[in-house]
Enzyme design. Structure first.
Site, short mmCIF file in Angstrom:
data_model
loop_
_atom_site.label_atom_id
_atom_site.label_comp_id
_atom_site.label_asym_id
_atom_site.label_seq_id
_atom_site.Cartn_x
_atom_site.Cartn_y
_atom_site.Cartn_z
N HIS A 247 -16.59 -8.81 1.98
CA HIS A 247 -16.80 -7.55 1.27
C HIS A 247 -16.31 -7.75 -0.16
O HIS A 247 -15.23 -8.31 -0.40
CB HIS A 247 -16.02 -6.42 1.93
CG HIS A 247 -15.94 -5.21 1.06
ND1 HIS A 247 -17.06 -4.53 0.64
CD2 HIS A 247 -14.87 -4.58 0.49
CE1 HIS A 247 -16.69 -3.53 -0.14
NE2 HIS A 247 -15.36 -3.54 -0.25
N CYS B 184 -16.10 1.27 3.19
CA CYS B 184 -17.09 0.18 3.12
C CYS B 184 -17.32 -0.52 4.46
O CYS B 184 -18.01 -1.55 4.51
CB CYS B 184 -16.65 -0.85 2.08
SG CYS B 184 -16.41 -0.15 0.43
N GLU C 181 -20.75 5.67 3.08
CA GLU C 181 -19.67 6.60 2.73
C GLU C 181 -20.12 7.55 1.63
O GLU C 181 -19.33 8.33 1.11
CB GLU C 181 -18.42 5.84 2.28
CG GLU C 181 -18.59 5.01 1.03
CD GLU C 181 -17.28 4.49 0.49
OE1 GLU C 181 -16.61 5.24 -0.24
OE2 GLU C 181 -16.92 3.34 0.80
N SER D 166 -11.63 0.75 3.20
CA SER D 166 -10.34 1.38 2.92
C SER D 166 -10.04 2.48 3.92
O SER D 166 -10.93 3.07 4.52
CB SER D 166 -10.33 1.95 1.51
OG SER D 166 -10.38 0.92 0.55
N ASN E 174 -10.88 2.88 -16.30
CA ASN E 174 -10.78 1.47 -15.91
C ASN E 174 -11.60 1.12 -14.68
O ASN E 174 -12.04 -0.03 -14.53
CB ASN E 174 -9.31 1.11 -15.66
CG ASN E 174 -8.49 1.13 -16.93
OD1 ASN E 174 -9.02 0.93 -18.02
ND2 ASN E 174 -7.18 1.38 -16.79
#
Length: 508
Positions: A301, A166, A132, A414, A204
């Site tokens: 994963h 992914c 990706e 995703s 974060n």
């Protein structure tokens, strides 16, 4: 350089080599001539039946030569101690300088695999890349990798890039197996390459980054066999993680939604897989339900390691809810209070999470913990994350321990696409067997990880700033000392005024 032989001529050549060696296609070369992983040096003779035991013959892992320690990042970011190391389960995070991009990562891992196995370049008939990390909206990474095949004259290679977060590496693996079990297979091997550079803006999410690539050689008579007919898949439309800004490496992430999507996909993929394997068993006269007891090892994963521990616990919860009342009371101590719940009601239930983590801890330590070694020490490798977990699992167990086992695998990307599938490990763990050599080939993984350079958070931040500065920049050579790269690493040498990229390799 001699061109690749036509398929008909190639099969005749293979037969002649076999005859001269007094071997049938089902046997190997004499020990003195064996390649690593006992892979025949010439393409396989095609038959009218499916090739037997298609799966992973050889495996290669690449990660960058530098990392930042997560305890250092905790201090640098002024967060409480343990936020990254305990909360995320991460110890170190590998990262790339501006000298490396997705093309260079994949060039490196493919060349390393081919050199180690000593496989002729014309023995590859399919090459597919799952990634990706997009640096060109048109030109595939696979086209850059064709540079490696130039001297062999082998241009007859199917496959292209596959992209969905992914999940692309798993789709590429499935495509390779499908090709090999189809009328289009010409008797040669397939290469599956998974690679990504996971980077986030300051904040974060940045400690959940990472980088790396995995190359897998796919063929018949493999020590890690893809179990036929056993894939449970779930796909839907979700905006949990996506990259709409093509001028930036960084994604847009809805963290809470992404975790819910991951767990929902896990539930549905596991249900589909169980249904299919139970149907197979029923046809064979076995009416037992499938549970995690039928899987000796389980890999996932890994966006961050704590997520994996929750995921194994989630599978136990699926088994618990589908079991009889007697089994619920006897086999799943501590979960009795949750037997009336539905799966979709528990994605954000902290009481359920806490009880499941406690109940599944022993199972996690036995089936999954060893697979997280690379992820713990290198971070999230996106498409290659799952297969890095496979390499970690192999590096922490002997061939004898693995022989005859089933390895369950959950792949998630995703957006979303997900599958639950499994490998059956060869029963032959004898010295010199394909399984023993495959395990041996990744045994140096801990040593290689420890050989990386530790960089300070300040140095890491500066390199992240450089990546932003040079992203899509033209007419420049990336700064940096190539001696800091691992020997044999490909790197980006220059980008010209027309965005054309030139690569070079550090000597081995």
């Amino acid at each position: 350089m001699q061109r690749l032989l036509a398929p008909a001529r190639r099969v005749l050549q293979v037969k002649r080599v076999m005859q001269e060696s007094s071997l049938s296609p089902a046997h190997l070369l004499p020990a003195a001539q064996q390649r690593f992983s006992t892979i025949p040096p010439a393409p396989l003779a095609k038959t009218d039946t499916w090739p037997k035991d298609v799966g992973i013959l050889a495996l290669e892992v690449y990660f960058p030569a530098q990392y930042v320690d997560q305890t250092d990042l905790e201090k640098f970011n002024n967060v409480e101690a343990g936020k990254y190391t305990v909360g995320l389960g991460q110890t170190r995070m590998g990262f790339c300088s501006v000298q490396e991009d997705i093309n260079s990562l994949c060039l490196t891992v493919v060349q390393r695999l081919m050199e180690r196995t000593k496989l002729p370049w014309d023995a590859v008939g399919r090459l597919e890349v799952g990634t990706e990390t997009i640096i060109d909206k048109s030109k595939a990474v696979k086209t850059v990798l064709m540079e490696l095949f130039q001297d062999s004259g082998n241009t007859d290679i199917e496959g292209i890039d596959t992209t969905n977060a992914c999940y692309g590496g798993t789709a590429s693996l499935f495509n390779a197996a499908n090709w090999m079990e189809s009328s289009y297979w010409d008797g040669r091997y397939a290469l599956v390459v998974c690679g990504d550079i996971a980077v986030y803006p300051s904040g974060n999410a940045r400690p959940t980054g990472g980088a790396g690539a995995v190359a897998m050689l796919i063929g018949p008579k493999a020590p890690l066999v893809l179990e036929q007919g056993l894939r449970g898949t779930h796909m839907e439309n979700a905006y949990d993680f996506y990259k709409p800004n093509l001028a930036s490496e960084y994604p847009l992430v809805d963290g809470k939604l992404s975790i819910q999507c991951y767990l929902r996909a896990l539930d549905r993929c596991y249900a589909a897989y169980r249904r299919k394997i139970q149907n197979q068993w029923k046809q064979a006269g076995n009416n037992q339900p499938f549970t995690l007891d039928d899987v000796q090892y389980m890999i996932f994963h890994t966006p961050f390691c704590k997520m994996v521990q929750k995921s194994l616990a989630r599978l136990m919860f699926n088994d618990f809810l589908s079991s009889s009342s007697d089994k619920q009371n006897n086999l799943y101590k501590g979960l009795e209070a949750f037997k009336g719940l539905k799966l979709e009601e528990t994605y954000t239930n902290k009481d359920v999470d806490k009880a499941l983590l406690k109940a599944s801890l022993d199972m996690f330590n036995k089936k999954t913990k060893a697979s997280l070694y690379l992820s713990t020490n290198n971070g999230n490798m996106y498409t290659s994350s799952l297969y890095g977990c496979l390499a970690s699992l192999l590096s922490h167990h002997s061939a004898q321990e693995l022989a005859g086992s089933r390895i369950g695998a959950f792949s998630y990307g995703s957006g979303l696409a997900a599958s639950f599938f499994s490998f059956r490990v060869s029963k032959d763990a004898s010295p010199g067997s394909p399984l023993e050599k495959l395990v041996s080939s990744v045994s140096d993984l801990p040593k290689r990880l420890d050989s990386r350079r530790r960089m300070s958070p300040e140095e890491f931040t500066e390199i992240m700033n450089q990546r932003e500065q040079f992203y899509h920049k033209v007419n420049f050579s990336p700064p940096g000392d190539t001696s800091n790269l691992f020997p044999g690493t490909w790197y980006l040498e220059r980008v010209d005024e027309m965005h054309r990229r030139k690569y070079a390799r550090r000597p081995v």
